[in-house]
Design a protein around this motif. Structure first.
Motif, PDB file in Angstrom:
ATOM      1  N   ILE A  74       0.835  -1.200   0.000  1.00 30.94           N
ATOM      2  CA  ILE A  74       0.000   0.000   0.000  1.00 30.94           C
ATOM      3  C   ILE A  74       0.868   1.247   0.000  1.00 30.94           C
ATOM      4  O   ILE A  74       1.815   1.362   0.771  1.00 30.94           O
ATOM      5  N   ALA A  98       1.008   5.382   0.462  1.00 32.92           N
ATOM      6  CA  ALA A  98       0.263   6.411   1.179  1.00 32.92           C
ATOM      7  C   ALA A  98       1.176   7.591   1.476  1.00 32.92           C
ATOM      8  O   ALA A  98       2.382   7.415   1.660  1.00 32.92           O
ATOM      9  N   LEU A 142      -3.011   4.912   9.010  1.00 31.06           N
ATOM     10  CA  LEU A 142      -2.835   3.545   8.525  1.00 31.06           C
ATOM     11  C   LEU A 142      -2.623   2.510   9.628  1.00 31.06           C
ATOM     12  O   LEU A 142      -3.283   1.457   9.614  1.00 31.06           O
ATOM     13  N   LEU A 196      -3.588   4.830  -0.857  1.00 25.32           N
ATOM     14  CA  LEU A 196      -4.406   5.514   0.141  1.00 25.32           C
ATOM     15  C   LEU A 196      -4.146   7.008  -0.010  1.00 25.32           C
ATOM     16  O   LEU A 196      -2.996   7.445   0.057  1.00 25.32           O
ATOM     17  N   TYR A 240     -12.449   2.332  -5.992  1.00 26.22           N
ATOM     18  CA  TYR A 240     -12.053   2.927  -4.718  1.00 26.22           C
ATOM     19  C   TYR A 240     -13.103   2.665  -3.652  1.00 26.22           C
ATOM     20  O   TYR A 240     -14.255   2.378  -3.927  1.00 26.22           O
ATOM     21  N   LEU A 264      -9.298   4.731  -0.705  1.00 20.50           N
ATOM     22  CA  LEU A 264      -8.390   3.625  -0.985  1.00 20.50           C
ATOM     23  C   LEU A 264      -8.655   3.167  -2.408  1.00 20.50           C
ATOM     24  O   LEU A 264      -9.768   2.741  -2.731  1.00 20.50           O
TER      25      LEU A 264
END
Length: 316
Positions: A95, A97, A106, A146, A165, A280
């Motif tokens: 992921i 971010a 997170l 994210l 998303y 997301l």
């Protein structure tokens, strides 16, 4: 010397018969016999007594058998561990971010879902601009992105048609300043033409900059700034605002502790707050078991994570 030759020797020691051992190893007897002969040449000793019926191992063969069993067992265990690691790696979800979400949302979010072991932050992404996240999803550099997203209308030069998303939370950007001697903001919105406010701004091609500009354009009262710094990172903006260099918008999660401590105060009423969603994203064509499990979990989440408790003056 190959591992399968050692396995051949173990099969021969167990069956005490060349033909049966060759059948177990799925090779012809001449090929099997040649491999055993190569082992003996490699070790420089006779390993099999071919004069007995059934055949037997020589003392050197008995010693060599122990080595074969130890080596093949180690290889088997290592192969199993590698396979488990490969399977776990295949299930892991990478992921990307920004640093503010990586630090302030997170970890708790993953803990709430029980996904700490499955989802791995992609640390190269902490200083990316919004377009970089979607390009990384496009080329499978990461599985998820994210990011903040404006709630209000905001022109973004970005095609998101290839992506799915989920909205997982809410946030708002709050204008902040250090306080003066009596606890009022040293820099108070909206500023004036004669006395524009020094602004700790975000990168002009970043989403936060676009969201703030679009929100300010909708206000009935014009605001006036002198941009003295531009940054991608909210932590940089926070530090400069905290040092008293000017006003800056910060995500509420990032600013909350400084507000609670009284180190920062609001630089304006709640109408200057910029509402954001936390989204997301995933690519429509990117699929693997870990990603699908996470996405399915999101489908069953009740409500998006709200921002932290109300800031002082939020109802103004």
């Amino acid at each position: 010397m190959e591992i399968r030759w050692l396995e051949d020797f173990i099969a021969l020691a167990r069956t005490r018969h060349f033909s049966r051992a060759a059948d177990e190893q799925n090779v012809t007897q001449p090929t099997f016999s040649r491999r055993i002969k190569l082992l003996e040449e490699e070790m420089g000793a006779t390993l099999v007594n071919r004069q007995t019926l059934p055949l037997s191992l020589t003392p050197a063969g008995e010693e060599f058998l122990q080595l074969c069993e130890q080596v093949t067992d180690r290889v088997r265990l290592t192969r199993e561990r590698i396979q488990r690691l490969t399977e776990e790696q295949a299930r892991r979800v990478l992921i990307a971010a920004p640093q503010s979400l990586l630090s302030h949302l997170l970890p708790d979010w993953l803990r709430t879902l029980g996904l700490e072991e499955l989802v791995v932050p992609y640390l190269r992404a902490t200083s990316w601009l919004l377009a970089d996240y979607f390009q990384a999803l496009e080329r499978n550099e990461c599985d998820l992105a994210l990011c903040y997203w404006p709630v209000e209308r905001c022109e973004l030069d970005l095609d998101t048609s290839a992506f799915h998303y989920r909205i997982i939370g809410e946030e708002r950007l709050v204008p902040l300043s250090v306080a003066d001697d009596v606890g009022r903001p040293r820099f108070l919105l909206p500023g004036s033409r004669r006395s524009p406010l020094p602004l700790m701004a975000y990168h002009p091609r970043g989403l936060l900059s676009s969201a703030i500009a679009a929100h300010l354009a909708r206000q009935p009262e014009a605001s006036h700034f002198n941009i003295v710094n531009e940054s991608i990172q909210t932590t940089n903006v926070k530090e400069l605002v905290g040092l008293g260099y000017g006003v800056g918008w910060l995500p509420q999660r990032v600013a909350q502790k400084a507000l609670d401590d009284g180190h920062l105060v609001r630089a304006g009423e709640a109408r200057w707050d910029v509402p954001l969603e936390i989204r997301l994203y995933r690519h429509r064509n990117r699929q693997h078991s870990g990603l699908e499990a996470l996405w399915d979990r999101l489908d069953h989440m009740e409500m998006p994570l709200s921002s932290l408790s109300s800031l002082p003056g939020a109802s103004s």
